[in-house]
Write a protein that holds these residues in place. Sequence first.
Motif, PDB file in Angstrom:
ATOM      1  N   ALA A   1       0.835  -1.208   0.000  1.00  0.00           N
ATOM      2  CA  ALA A   1       0.000   0.000   0.000  1.00  0.00           C
ATOM      3  C   ALA A   1       0.868   1.255   0.000  1.00  0.00           C
TER       4      ALA A   1
ATOM      5  N   LEU B   1      -4.168   3.102   4.295  1.00  0.00           N
ATOM      6  CA  LEU B   1      -4.963   4.037   3.466  1.00  0.00           C
ATOM      7  C   LEU B   1      -5.313   5.260   4.317  1.00  0.00           C
TER       8      LEU B   1
ATOM      9  N   LEU C   1      -2.620   9.047   0.816  1.00  0.00           N
ATOM     10  CA  LEU C   1      -3.551   9.344  -0.279  1.00  0.00           C
ATOM     11  C   LEU C   1      -3.292  10.736  -0.858  1.00  0.00           C
TER      12      LEU C   1
END
Lengths: 267, 261
Positions: free
Chosen positions: A95, A196, A201
């Motif tokens: 991620a 996340l 982001l």
Amino acid sequence: MKKRNVVIFSAINNWLKHFAYELQCQFLFSVKMVRAVFSRPFYYTETLEQMYNIGIGSLYLIVLTGIFAGQGFALAFSVELADFGAKNYLGRIMAISIIRELGPVLAGLMVAARVAAGITAEIGAMKSSNQIDAMVAFGVDPIKKLAVPRLLALMVMVPALAVVCDVIAIFGGWIIALFIAHVTSTMYWAAVKERLIFGNLFIGILKPVIFSFVIAFVSCFKGFTSEGGTKGVGKATTQSVVVSSITILVVNFFITKVVFSLIKGWL
Amino acid sequence: MAMIEFQNVTFAYEDKPVLRNVSFSVAQRESLVIMGPSGSGKSTTLRLILGLECPQEGTVFVDGENICKMAEKDKRELRKKIGMVFQAGALFDSMTVGENVGYYLLEHTDLSFEEIGERVRKMLGFVGLNADEIIDKLPEELSGGMRRRVAIGRALLSTNPKIMLYDEPTTGLDPAAIENILRLIMKLHDEKEIATVMVTHQIADAFAVADRFVVIHDGEVAFDGTLEELRASTDERVQQFLEPFRKSFTKVANSHFINGL
């Protein structure tokens, strides 16, 4: 000896002058381009057309590169993490590395390779066949008509493609995690979800927005300043891809460096 | 009043000099042909009139305005009075013939597509083309002569131009197409009562169109005058430019204008 020094000095002087002139032209062009974004008329149809060309046209490329790059990353990480008994962190590392780095850079480079070449070649060909002059003669600002729709389309579509690339690459990582690294789906997706967060982001979206400006600026500038007929257009097209790709990698490093220190608390 | 006036214009591309101390003017309803060998600065003259380039020295007046001192917005307004036919047409190759001819109306007016289409058809008819046959074709599907006619149509439909500029409008065309294009240029000049400036190195074309001639040689005006004055000119540069045409054309029986040279 003295004569040789004069020749060297003169060559350096000429190079510096040329460099300063080029820099000035680039600066003025970027100012014109940004100013043109906020002034009438707005070319909605052209912008939508470009969004389709850039976004939908590059989708297959992003999907293909994203899935294989994600799988490659997952394969390499899983082997290393296994040595430390930390395979369960695979999702977390995937991620971070994909959302912050791989997704934006891969999307930027793929779009630079595919779209920058097309933009430079199109504008360069129009210039060499006097179509740009014809546009000016008809009272149309070619920067507004040609460069701005491409800039806006890139600014919308490159971040979107980066998100697609992120999703596909993480999905590719999941396939490796499940079938090769033997990490459970629950573990993988839980680790992904954990990273996340706003900081990741934000960087993952900010980077492609800046890359899109780099691609639009370099490709349009090279197209508008191409000279020497078809040979010149070919040369400009190559330069456009090379310069935009290198600039993306350099800018990527500086964004990572600067933005990380600014938003450390959200990471 | 002069529609176009060059006052001691000197222009160079970086360090390559193109025009030196060039002065001439074009009156309303006058047809001027600029002649000269390749690379003598003829096309640059048209670019200066359009304000695409600005001279290093001297002034270019278009309709009484110094085009290089104008803001870009005002230049755009002034250009609406000028129709330009570029060398080889410079049609937008990604657009159809209809979109090319109606380009100005699509960009600058709120007319409906139907109305623009109607005007485009009328204009294609005016320049001697069959609208039904070619309106949806791309420029690459047309012959050289048809492309030039479309380019003339596009320039005319732009506005109601006071000035028409032609950059080598007949280069590379067959004799029949050349005749058609020249007839069209003359028809426009007579019917629309506009100032015409044509750049060419084809003597026959020049003689068919011009009220007055300017010969540019090595960036300087070597001659400025009427056909009679051109015939009588003893300037070495003019003689040098006309010599090849004399030799080739004196053999042709009907070349009445060349025989007179």
